[in-house]
Design a protein around this motif. Sequence first.
Motif, PDB file in Angstrom:
ATOM      1  N   SER A  57       0.804  -1.232   0.000  1.00  0.00           N
ATOM      2  CA  SER A  57       0.000   0.000   0.000  1.00  0.00           C
ATOM      3  C   SER A  57       0.832   1.275   0.000  1.00  0.00           C
ATOM      4  CB  SER A  57      -0.901   0.019   1.233  1.00  0.00           C
ATOM      5  OG  SER A  57      -0.130   0.223   2.410  1.00  0.00           O
ATOM      6  N   ASN A  58       2.142   1.157  -0.182  1.00  0.00           N
ATOM      7  CA  ASN A  58       3.014   2.331  -0.124  1.00  0.00           C
ATOM      8  C   ASN A  58       2.926   3.013   1.243  1.00  0.00           C
ATOM      9  OD1 ASN A  58       4.968   4.035  -1.255  1.00  0.00           O
ATOM     10  ND2 ASN A  58       3.444   5.517  -1.944  1.00  0.00           N
ATOM     11  N   ASN A  59       2.829   2.193   2.281  1.00  0.00           N
ATOM     12  CA  ASN A  59       2.896   2.651   3.671  1.00  0.00           C
ATOM     13  C   ASN A  59       1.831   3.680   4.042  1.00  0.00           C
ATOM     14  OD1 ASN A  59       4.057   2.489   6.248  1.00  0.00           O
ATOM     15  ND2 ASN A  59       5.357   4.269   5.890  1.00  0.00           N
ATOM     16  N   VAL A  60       0.593   3.451   3.622  1.00  0.00           N
ATOM     17  CA  VAL A  60      -0.469   4.399   3.968  1.00  0.00           C
ATOM     18  C   VAL A  60      -0.932   4.250   5.419  1.00  0.00           C
ATOM     19  CG1 VAL A  60      -1.336   4.614   1.614  1.00  0.00           C
ATOM     20  CG2 VAL A  60      -2.299   2.870   3.127  1.00  0.00           C
ATOM     21  N   LEU A  61      -0.445   3.220   6.108  1.00  0.00           N
ATOM     22  CA  LEU A  61      -0.808   3.032   7.515  1.00  0.00           C
ATOM     23  C   LEU A  61       0.353   3.427   8.428  1.00  0.00           C
ATOM     24  CD1 LEU A  61      -2.635  -0.433   7.316  1.00  0.00           C
ATOM     25  CD2 LEU A  61      -3.661   1.854   7.321  1.00  0.00           C
ATOM     26  N   SER A  62       1.055   4.480   8.061  1.00  0.00           N
ATOM     27  CA  SER A  62       2.231   4.891   8.833  1.00  0.00           C
ATOM     28  C   SER A  62       1.880   5.310  10.258  1.00  0.00           C
ATOM     29  CB  SER A  62       2.952   6.041   8.122  1.00  0.00           C
ATOM     30  OG  SER A  62       2.090   7.149   7.942  1.00  0.00           O
ATOM     31  N   ASP A  63       0.603   5.620  10.511  1.00  0.00           N
ATOM     32  CA  ASP A  63       0.197   6.005  11.862  1.00  0.00           C
ATOM     33  C   ASP A  63       0.088   4.799  12.803  1.00  0.00           C
ATOM     34  OD1 ASP A  63      -1.883   5.432   9.998  1.00  0.00           O
ATOM     35  OD2 ASP A  63      -3.391   6.131  11.409  1.00  0.00           O
ATOM     36  N   PHE A  64       0.267   3.586  12.274  1.00  0.00           N
ATOM     37  CA  PHE A  64       0.270   2.388  13.107  1.00  0.00           C
ATOM     38  C   PHE A  64       1.694   2.064  13.584  1.00  0.00           C
ATOM     39  CE2 PHE A  64      -3.830   2.117  11.289  1.00  0.00           C
ATOM     40  CZ  PHE A  64      -4.577   1.163  11.960  1.00  0.00           C
ATOM     41  N   VAL A  65       2.566   3.022  13.548  1.00  0.00           N
ATOM     42  CA  VAL A  65       3.989   2.842  13.821  1.00  0.00           C
ATOM     43  C   VAL A  65       4.246   2.284  15.228  1.00  0.00           C
ATOM     44  CG1 VAL A  65       4.246   5.227  14.623  1.00  0.00           C
ATOM     45  CG2 VAL A  65       6.226   4.014  13.703  1.00  0.00           C
ATOM     46  N   THR A  66       5.223   1.372  15.338  1.00  0.00           N
ATOM     47  CA  THR A  66       5.577   0.769  16.629  1.00  0.00           C
ATOM     48  C   THR A  66       7.081   0.757  16.900  1.00  0.00           C
ATOM     49  OG1 THR A  66       5.568  -1.413  15.571  1.00  0.00           O
ATOM     50  CG2 THR A  66       3.556  -0.757  16.746  1.00  0.00           C
ATOM     51  N   ALA A  67       7.914   0.789  15.865  1.00  0.00           N
ATOM     52  CA  ALA A  67       9.365   0.688  16.065  1.00  0.00           C
ATOM     53  C   ALA A  67       9.927   1.806  16.952  1.00  0.00           C
ATOM     54  CB  ALA A  67      10.087   0.657  14.718  1.00  0.00           C
ATOM     55  N   PRO A  68       9.484   3.059  16.807  1.00  0.00           N
ATOM     56  CA  PRO A  68      10.015   4.103  17.694  1.00  0.00           C
ATOM     57  C   PRO A  68       9.753   3.819  19.174  1.00  0.00           C
ATOM     58  CG  PRO A  68       8.975   5.101  15.789  1.00  0.00           C
ATOM     59  CD  PRO A  68       8.632   3.641  15.745  1.00  0.00           C
ATOM     60  N   GLN A  69       8.594   3.243  19.475  1.00  0.00           N
ATOM     61  CA  GLN A  69       8.296   2.929  20.874  1.00  0.00           C
ATOM     62  C   GLN A  69       9.251   1.870  21.400  1.00  0.00           C
ATOM     63  OE1 GLN A  69       4.161   2.454  21.936  1.00  0.00           O
ATOM     64  NE2 GLN A  69       4.633   0.976  23.557  1.00  0.00           N
ATOM     65  N   TRP A  70       9.535   0.856  20.560  1.00  0.00           N
ATOM     66  CA  TRP A  70      10.507  -0.171  20.963  1.00  0.00           C
ATOM     67  C   TRP A  70      11.856   0.466  21.274  1.00  0.00           C
ATOM     68  CZ3 TRP A  70      14.804  -1.295  17.692  1.00  0.00           C
ATOM     69  CH2 TRP A  70      15.653  -2.292  18.175  1.00  0.00           C
ATOM     70  N   ALA A  71      12.292   1.387  20.426  1.00  0.00           N
ATOM     71  CA  ALA A  71      13.584   2.046  20.626  1.00  0.00           C
ATOM     72  C   ALA A  71      13.575   2.903  21.890  1.00  0.00           C
ATOM     73  CB  ALA A  71      13.928   2.896  19.408  1.00  0.00           C
ATOM     74  N   GLN A  72      12.494   3.637  22.098  1.00  0.00           N
ATOM     75  CA  GLN A  72      12.397   4.515  23.263  1.00  0.00           C
ATOM     76  C   GLN A  72      12.325   3.735  24.567  1.00  0.00           C
ATOM     77  OE1 GLN A  72       8.924   6.811  22.285  1.00  0.00           O
ATOM     78  NE2 GLN A  72       9.909   7.751  20.487  1.00  0.00           N
ATOM     79  N   ASN A  73      11.799   2.512  24.500  1.00  0.00           N
ATOM     80  CA  ASN A  73      11.643   1.704  25.711  1.00  0.00           C
ATOM     81  C   ASN A  73      12.855   0.832  26.017  1.00  0.00           C
ATOM     82  OD1 ASN A  73       9.138   2.791  26.172  1.00  0.00           O
ATOM     83  ND2 ASN A  73       7.997   1.069  25.331  1.00  0.00           N
ATOM     84  N   GLY A  74      13.967   1.088  25.338  1.00  0.00           N
ATOM     85  CA  GLY A  74      15.195   0.389  25.696  1.00  0.00           C
ATOM     86  C   GLY A  74      15.659  -0.687  24.740  1.00  0.00           C
ATOM     87  N   MET A  75      14.964  -0.880  23.625  1.00  0.00           N
ATOM     88  CA  MET A  75      15.377  -1.838  22.587  1.00  0.00           C
ATOM     89  C   MET A  75      15.564  -3.254  23.140  1.00  0.00           C
ATOM     90  SD  MET A  75      17.812   0.461  20.075  1.00  0.00           S
ATOM     91  CE  MET A  75      19.014   0.977  21.310  1.00  0.00           C
ATOM     92  N   ALA A  76      14.506  -3.777  23.731  1.00  0.00           N
ATOM     93  CA  ALA A  76      14.543  -5.137  24.273  1.00  0.00           C
ATOM     94  C   ALA A  76      14.793  -6.153  23.162  1.00  0.00           C
ATOM     95  CB  ALA A  76      13.227  -5.449  24.978  1.00  0.00           C
ATOM     96  N   ASP A  77      15.377  -7.269  23.529  1.00  0.00           N
ATOM     97  CA  ASP A  77      15.757  -8.306  22.564  1.00  0.00           C
ATOM     98  C   ASP A  77      14.575  -9.224  22.241  1.00  0.00           C
ATOM     99  OD1 ASP A  77      16.847 -10.268  21.021  1.00  0.00           O
ATOM    100  OD2 ASP A  77      18.279 -10.987  22.517  1.00  0.00           O
ATOM    101  N   TYR A  78      13.877  -8.895  21.156  1.00  0.00           N
ATOM    102  CA  TYR A  78      12.856  -9.793  20.620  1.00  0.00           C
ATOM    103  C   TYR A  78      13.355 -10.427  19.325  1.00  0.00           C
ATOM    104  CZ  TYR A  78       9.621  -7.846  24.026  1.00  0.00           C
ATOM    105  OH  TYR A  78       9.013  -7.465  25.200  1.00  0.00           O
ATOM    106  N   VAL A  79      14.673 -10.432  19.166  1.00  0.00           N
ATOM    107  CA  VAL A  79      15.295 -11.090  18.021  1.00  0.00           C
ATOM    108  C   VAL A  79      15.600 -12.541  18.365  1.00  0.00           C
ATOM    109  CG1 VAL A  79      17.343 -11.132  16.535  1.00  0.00           C
ATOM    110  CG2 VAL A  79      16.231  -8.952  17.070  1.00  0.00           C
ATOM    111  N   ASN A  80      16.069 -12.768  19.571  1.00  0.00           N
ATOM    112  CA  ASN A  80      16.386 -14.126  20.005  1.00  0.00           C
ATOM    113  C   ASN A  80      15.206 -14.840  20.653  1.00  0.00           C
ATOM    114  OD1 ASN A  80      19.278 -14.513  19.388  1.00  0.00           O
ATOM    115  ND2 ASN A  80      19.531 -12.707  20.696  1.00  0.00           N
ATOM    116  N   ARG A  81      14.142 -14.123  20.903  1.00  0.00           N
ATOM    117  CA  ARG A  81      12.929 -14.754  21.426  1.00  0.00           C
ATOM    118  C   ARG A  81      11.711 -14.143  20.753  1.00  0.00           C
ATOM    119  NH1 ARG A  81      10.231 -11.990  25.767  1.00  0.00           N
ATOM    120  NH2 ARG A  81      11.286 -10.037  26.370  1.00  0.00           N
TER     121      ARG A  81
END
Length: 326
Positions: free
Chosen positions: A168-192
């Motif tokens: 959709s060419n990112n028309v749902l950009s207001d559903f953003v979540t990555a900045p919150q992950w970064a602001q909250n300390g970048m917890a490791d959800y890569v290994n789990r």
Amino acid sequence: MNHRLKATSIGASAIGKKPGAVRRDSPLPPAWPSYTGDSLFVGTSPSGRVSVYVDPTLGDPALQNAQDLISDADRVVDANDALFGTTGGPVSVIVFALGGATDGTGGADHMGCYYITGAAIEVCASFGSSARVSALFEAELSECSMGGNLCGVSTGEALSRWCAAVISNNVLSDFVTAPQWAQNGMADYVNRTDPTDQNPDSTGCGMAFLSWLMSQGYGLGRIAQTMVSLRDAGTLAQLYANLTSNAASGAFPAFLTAVRALQGGVTTDDPFGGAVQPAQLAHVAPFTVALAGKIFSAILADVATGKPAHQIVASVRAVLGPAARR
């Protein structure tokens, strides 16, 4: 004998019918995940794979959303099939005010993570912006293509959001979540893998991680098919190992190093610009590609003739004018 149902044109007069009124040629709607009101059948996509309904109490704006979805649905399902390397089944979609919203922010829903159990899809109406309805449709459709896997866990949620963003060419950009992950300390959800699709931190980590992988040239289709093969228990670290042939243990450290090197930090769900890679651009709506071409051509023509900056801007606005009214 096959009698394929074709799209039928209906107007405002149909919307005004009393509750419960149904055209004789209308198919019975499925049982929706949450919607319990009247389901007015609008039509099917040309391929017959997508049947679209609307809440008749919402009037013409919702009807326009539904009609636009019929026109765009086959593009979405074809792109989705290409991403997952499979052919999906028929689905039904209802456009209504999910969560009481009519701007798309109510999201979308379906019951199961397979075409047999999840083929009844609910999408929030988005008055004046039908592209958001198509994006919400893809978010749920992609989960049906996960073969009963990933749906309901953080990795699958990130994947479905990325499918919607690319198609959709990112028309749902207001559903953003990555900045919150970064602001909250970048917890490791890569290994789990987080066993929920409702945690913005784990979803945000997945969004940023997939952005990072795509920026390195790994197409979303390859990513999607690998994630499905890893099933629910698969981790983003395993995805990294399968794609790069590097050790899974190195995934999170390498990812964090890349995140910390970003100028300005994580401000979107695509901090590494993965969506603009050639492999992803193949899924962008044709109208978007055509519009970009027109804008680029207008700029080149003005530059070639030596026009000043304000005239170049005016030319671009002239191209965008009809697009904005589309």
